[in-house]
Design a protein around this motif. Structure first.
Motif, PDB file in Angstrom:
ATOM      1  N   THR A 144       4.047 -10.692  13.555  1.00 49.55           N
ATOM      2  CA  THR A 144       3.424 -10.126  12.359  1.00 49.55           C
ATOM      3  C   THR A 144       4.473  -9.686  11.346  1.00 49.55           C
ATOM      4  O   THR A 144       5.627  -9.429  11.694  1.00 49.55           O
ATOM      5  CB  THR A 144       2.550  -8.910  12.737  1.00 49.55           C
ATOM      6  OG1 THR A 144       1.919  -8.381  11.573  1.00 49.55           O
ATOM      7  CG2 THR A 144       3.391  -7.810  13.363  1.00 49.55           C
ATOM      8  N   ASN A 201       9.303  -5.534  22.240  1.00 49.67           N
ATOM      9  CA  ASN A 201       9.211  -5.743  20.792  1.00 49.67           C
ATOM     10  C   ASN A 201      10.565  -6.134  20.215  1.00 49.67           C
ATOM     11  O   ASN A 201      11.585  -5.512  20.541  1.00 49.67           O
ATOM     12  CB  ASN A 201       8.740  -4.463  20.079  1.00 49.67           C
ATOM     13  CG  ASN A 201       7.341  -4.055  20.471  1.00 49.67           C
ATOM     14  OD1 ASN A 201       6.491  -4.910  20.672  1.00 49.67           O
ATOM     15  ND2 ASN A 201       7.094  -2.757  20.580  1.00 49.67           N
ATOM     16  N   ARG A 239      12.172   2.914  13.900  1.00 49.83           N
ATOM     17  CA  ARG A 239      11.665   2.468  15.198  1.00 49.83           C
ATOM     18  C   ARG A 239      12.784   2.316  16.218  1.00 49.83           C
ATOM     19  O   ARG A 239      12.583   2.554  17.416  1.00 49.83           O
ATOM     20  CB  ARG A 239      10.934   1.141  15.008  1.00 49.83           C
ATOM     21  CG  ARG A 239       9.984   0.758  16.121  1.00 49.83           C
ATOM     22  CD  ARG A 239       9.125  -0.395  15.663  1.00 49.83           C
ATOM     23  NE  ARG A 239       8.251  -0.862  16.718  1.00 49.83           N
ATOM     24  CZ  ARG A 239       7.348  -1.826  16.561  1.00 49.83           C
ATOM     25  NH1 ARG A 239       7.215  -2.421  15.369  1.00 49.83           N
ATOM     26  NH2 ARG A 239       6.591  -2.208  17.567  1.00 49.83           N
ATOM     27  N   MET A 292       1.673  -2.546   3.846  1.00 49.45           N
ATOM     28  CA  MET A 292       1.925  -2.674   5.286  1.00 49.45           C
ATOM     29  C   MET A 292       0.602  -2.636   6.040  1.00 49.45           C
ATOM     30  O   MET A 292      -0.407  -2.147   5.522  1.00 49.45           O
ATOM     31  CB  MET A 292       2.829  -1.539   5.774  1.00 49.45           C
ATOM     32  CG  MET A 292       2.191  -0.160   5.689  1.00 49.45           C
ATOM     33  SD  MET A 292       3.209   1.133   6.441  1.00 49.45           S
ATOM     34  CE  MET A 292       4.645   1.071   5.388  1.00 49.45           C
ATOM     35  N   GLN A 326      12.293  -6.651  16.381  1.00 52.05           N
ATOM     36  CA  GLN A 326      12.049  -6.417  14.956  1.00 52.05           C
ATOM     37  C   GLN A 326      13.269  -6.837  14.126  1.00 52.05           C
ATOM     38  O   GLN A 326      14.407  -6.732  14.588  1.00 52.05           O
ATOM     39  CB  GLN A 326      11.751  -4.937  14.680  1.00 52.05           C
ATOM     40  CG  GLN A 326      10.678  -4.314  15.544  1.00 52.05           C
ATOM     41  CD  GLN A 326      11.260  -3.365  16.567  1.00 52.05           C
ATOM     42  OE1 GLN A 326      12.245  -2.680  16.315  1.00 52.05           O
ATOM     43  NE2 GLN A 326      10.670  -3.332  17.751  1.00 52.05           N
ATOM     44  N   ASP A 345       5.550  -6.651   8.930  1.00 50.06           N
ATOM     45  CA  ASP A 345       5.368  -5.212   9.124  1.00 50.06           C
ATOM     46  C   ASP A 345       5.292  -4.415   7.825  1.00 50.06           C
ATOM     47  O   ASP A 345       4.542  -3.446   7.745  1.00 50.06           O
ATOM     48  CB  ASP A 345       6.503  -4.659   9.991  1.00 50.06           C
ATOM     49  CG  ASP A 345       6.381  -5.108  11.435  1.00 50.06           C
ATOM     50  OD1 ASP A 345       5.255  -5.348  11.890  1.00 50.06           O
ATOM     51  OD2 ASP A 345       7.427  -5.239  12.108  1.00 50.06           O
ATOM     52  N   TYR A 346       6.078  -4.776   6.842  1.00 50.36           N
ATOM     53  CA  TYR A 346       6.023  -4.030   5.582  1.00 50.36           C
ATOM     54  C   TYR A 346       6.844  -4.731   4.520  1.00 50.36           C
ATOM     55  O   TYR A 346       7.720  -5.558   4.818  1.00 50.36           O
ATOM     56  CB  TYR A 346       6.519  -2.586   5.754  1.00 50.36           C
ATOM     57  CG  TYR A 346       7.903  -2.453   6.353  1.00 50.36           C
ATOM     58  CD1 TYR A 346       9.053  -2.600   5.581  1.00 50.36           C
ATOM     59  CD2 TYR A 346       8.050  -2.163   7.705  1.00 50.36           C
ATOM     60  CE1 TYR A 346      10.311  -2.471   6.137  1.00 50.36           C
ATOM     61  CE2 TYR A 346       9.312  -2.031   8.272  1.00 50.36           C
ATOM     62  CZ  TYR A 346      10.441  -2.179   7.485  1.00 50.36           C
ATOM     63  OH  TYR A 346      11.693  -2.064   8.042  1.00 50.36           O
ATOM     64  N   SER A 387      14.590  -6.552   9.922  1.00 50.89           N
ATOM     65  CA  SER A 387      14.339  -6.117   8.549  1.00 50.89           C
ATOM     66  C   SER A 387      15.554  -6.397   7.679  1.00 50.89           C
ATOM     67  O   SER A 387      16.686  -6.498   8.166  1.00 50.89           O
ATOM     68  CB  SER A 387      14.011  -4.618   8.487  1.00 50.89           C
ATOM     69  OG  SER A 387      15.189  -3.833   8.623  1.00 50.89           O
ATOM     70  N   LYS A 390      -0.639   0.706  13.833  1.00 46.98           N
ATOM     71  CA  LYS A 390       0.681   0.125  13.645  1.00 46.98           C
ATOM     72  C   LYS A 390       1.682   1.231  13.338  1.00 46.98           C
ATOM     73  O   LYS A 390       1.347   2.254  12.730  1.00 46.98           O
ATOM     74  CB  LYS A 390       0.657  -0.883  12.499  1.00 46.98           C
ATOM     75  CG  LYS A 390      -0.359  -2.006  12.666  1.00 46.98           C
ATOM     76  CD  LYS A 390       0.022  -2.936  13.792  1.00 46.98           C
ATOM     77  CE  LYS A 390       1.190  -3.811  13.414  1.00 46.98           C
ATOM     78  NZ  LYS A 390       1.515  -4.810  14.471  1.00 46.98           N
ATOM     79  N   SER A 393       8.059  -8.580  12.987  1.00 46.97           N
ATOM     80  CA  SER A 393       8.319  -8.307  14.394  1.00 46.97           C
ATOM     81  C   SER A 393       7.575  -9.289  15.286  1.00 46.97           C
ATOM     82  O   SER A 393       6.600  -9.931  14.872  1.00 46.97           O
ATOM     83  CB  SER A 393       7.904  -6.869  14.751  1.00 46.97           C
ATOM     84  OG  SER A 393       6.512  -6.681  14.553  1.00 46.97           O
ATOM     85  N   LYS A 421       4.041   3.065  11.270  1.00 43.96           N
ATOM     86  CA  LYS A 421       4.153   3.083   9.806  1.00 43.96           C
ATOM     87  C   LYS A 421       5.538   3.582   9.381  1.00 43.96           C
ATOM     88  O   LYS A 421       5.676   4.557   8.642  1.00 43.96           O
ATOM     89  CB  LYS A 421       3.027   3.951   9.236  1.00 43.96           C
ATOM     90  CG  LYS A 421       1.651   3.337   9.445  1.00 43.96           C
ATOM     91  CD  LYS A 421       0.531   4.263   9.051  1.00 43.96           C
ATOM     92  CE  LYS A 421       0.315   5.346  10.077  1.00 43.96           C
ATOM     93  NZ  LYS A 421      -0.149   4.793  11.377  1.00 43.96           N
TER      94      LYS A 421
END
Length: 435
Positions: free
Chosen positions: A107, A417, A44, A127, A419, A109-110, A421, A36, A88, A38
């Motif tokens: 999933t 993808n 990203r 994570m 994402q 992610d952190y 956050s 994954k 994400s 990190k």
């Protein structure tokens, strides 16, 4: 706020522990799953570079970033407490010489927290480290299933780190990581009679590995003003080779498969004697990793940087599972990316205060199958949306790319993808003043 963070952390840990299938990649079949990313959504969205640091975002790849200068808005007395959480969704188009298919996964992610402590900075969080999630089938010459493979699980990471401000320009840090999780996989051998009909009983092999171990990550950051406008930022990280203990079990079973529903009914089972084979308890080798990069930019306006990573993947080993025609070689990646902010303190236009990010990456994953190197390429975009006070923001990321090849009967993944956050900031520590 602390109570809310504790509740979020508990919920996140429970979700990560019980819903580990964070990938749908067939390549998670190999090793201990797909690695994954990190880092944060902000990293990203800039091609994966982790060399940029500021006062309102966490950098999860370099523990030296846990410290920084005090803020003028806080009278040069302290820094903000940073909290971040992300998830994400990945959509994958699978392409092979024999056909194509689609799959997807979602999933978390952190979740992480960064607190200032004088010249130190404390970072902690959780994570995924690797993820396993595949469903594969082989067909025979009669176009009927000959083998079915399934896998799930992965390795998670809980970390606590400390950064130290050596000078106003140079910082160092260390993360201590506890890796834990399990990997489960099964394989079914389909048998047919002389007329091509499925026989009553099939054989199934199930393996489970419960994993745990410690490792560390070291980091340095250096930043300085080149002239009145331009700033140089650079970073180095190193993760030494480490071991992960694996407690293993293996079961063989005779099963009946309902051809209409696919349900597997167990008739009898037998446990393999892994003790006699010396495989009940094994050690997995996690390879060392080294990265360095640098970039320049105008603070609060723009930044452009590049980063190179080398991973000694050839040292990876997993004694419990060996796969023919597969080898691990040293991995490497190159990332290029940056951002631009039209006008960070604009009062007339919200859109001018947004952070626009973009980047690209090229990666040799370190996996070779049938003498074909599995490479990965991605182009990413992102935007940071200011929300609330203390410069908190929501970050959206988007990446398109491909992994693998259709050569040698392999699979090419074309992925997209998404994402999201939240990067939240608050002031917990304030000096009391008396008149």
């Amino acid at each position: 706020m602390i109570k809310k963070l504790v509740l979020v952390f508990i919920a996140f840990t429970a979700l990560l522990t019980h819903a580990q299938e964070g990938t749908a990649s067939p390549y998670s079949f190999y090793g201990i799953g797909s690695l994954k990313f990190k880092g944060t959504v902000e990293n990203r969205s800039m091609g994966g570079i982790s060399i940029y640091n500021d006062s309102i975002h966490m950098n999860l790849r370099n523990p030296a970033s846990y410290v920084g200068p005090n803020l003028k808005i806080l009278n040069n007395e302290s820094r903000l407490v940073k909290f971040t959480v992300a998830g994400s969704h990945t959509s994958i188009n699978l392409k092979a010489d024999s056909g194509s298919d689609k799959t997807s996964s979602t999933t978390v992610d952190y979740l992480a927290l960064n607190m200032p402590i004088g010249k130190f900075g404390l970072g902690l969080g959780i994570m995924p480290y690797t993820s396993v999630g595949y469903k594969l089938e082989n067909v025979n010459d009669n176009n009927k299933i000959s083998n079915r493979y399934r896998g799930e699980g992965g390795l998670n990471k809980v970390f606590v780190g400390l950064g130290y401000k050596i000078t106003n320009k140079l910082s160092a840090g260390i993360d201590i990581n506890y890796n834990f999780g399990n990997i489960q996989n099964s394989s079914i051998k389909f048998l047919y009679d002389g007329d091509g009909n499925l026989v009553q009983y099939q054989s199934r092999e199930e393996n489970r590995s419960d994993l745990s171990g410690l490792n560390i990550n070291l980091g340095l950051t250096y930043r300085t003003m080149i002239n009145e406008k331009l700033e140089l930022q650079s970073g180095v990280t190193f993760t030494p080779e480490s071991k992960v203990a694996s407690n293993n079990s293996r079961t063989f079973a005779s099963i009946i498969i309902n051809e209409q529903t696919g349900q597997e009914i167990v008739v009898n089972t037998i446990d393999a004697d892994l003790v006699a084979a010396g495989l009940e308890k094994t050690d997995l080798t996690l390879p060392s990793r080294f990265s360095f990069g640098a970039g320049i930019g105008e603070p609060r306006k723009w930044f452009l940087g590049a980063e190179y990573t080398f991973e000694n993947t050839s040292a990876f080993s997993n004694p419990i599972i060996t796969i023919d025609n597969t080898a691990f070689v040293n991995a490497s990646s190159f990332s290029l990316g940056g951002f631009i902010v039209p006008n960070y303190d604009s009062f007339s236009s919200y859109w001018k205060r947004l952070t626009y990010r973009a980047g690209m990456r090229f990666e040799n994953t370190g996996l070779e199958i049938n003498n074909e190197t599995i490479n990965e390429f991605g182009i990413s975009f992102g935007v940071g949306l200011p929300v609330g006070k203390w410069f908190s923001n929501a970050n959206l990321g988007f990446e398109v790319g491909k992994r693998g090849t259709t050569n040698q009967n392999l699979i090419q993944e074309n992925f997209v993808n998404f994402q999201l956050s939240l990067s939240l900031n608050d002031r917990w520590f304030e000096k009391r003043k008396y008149n």
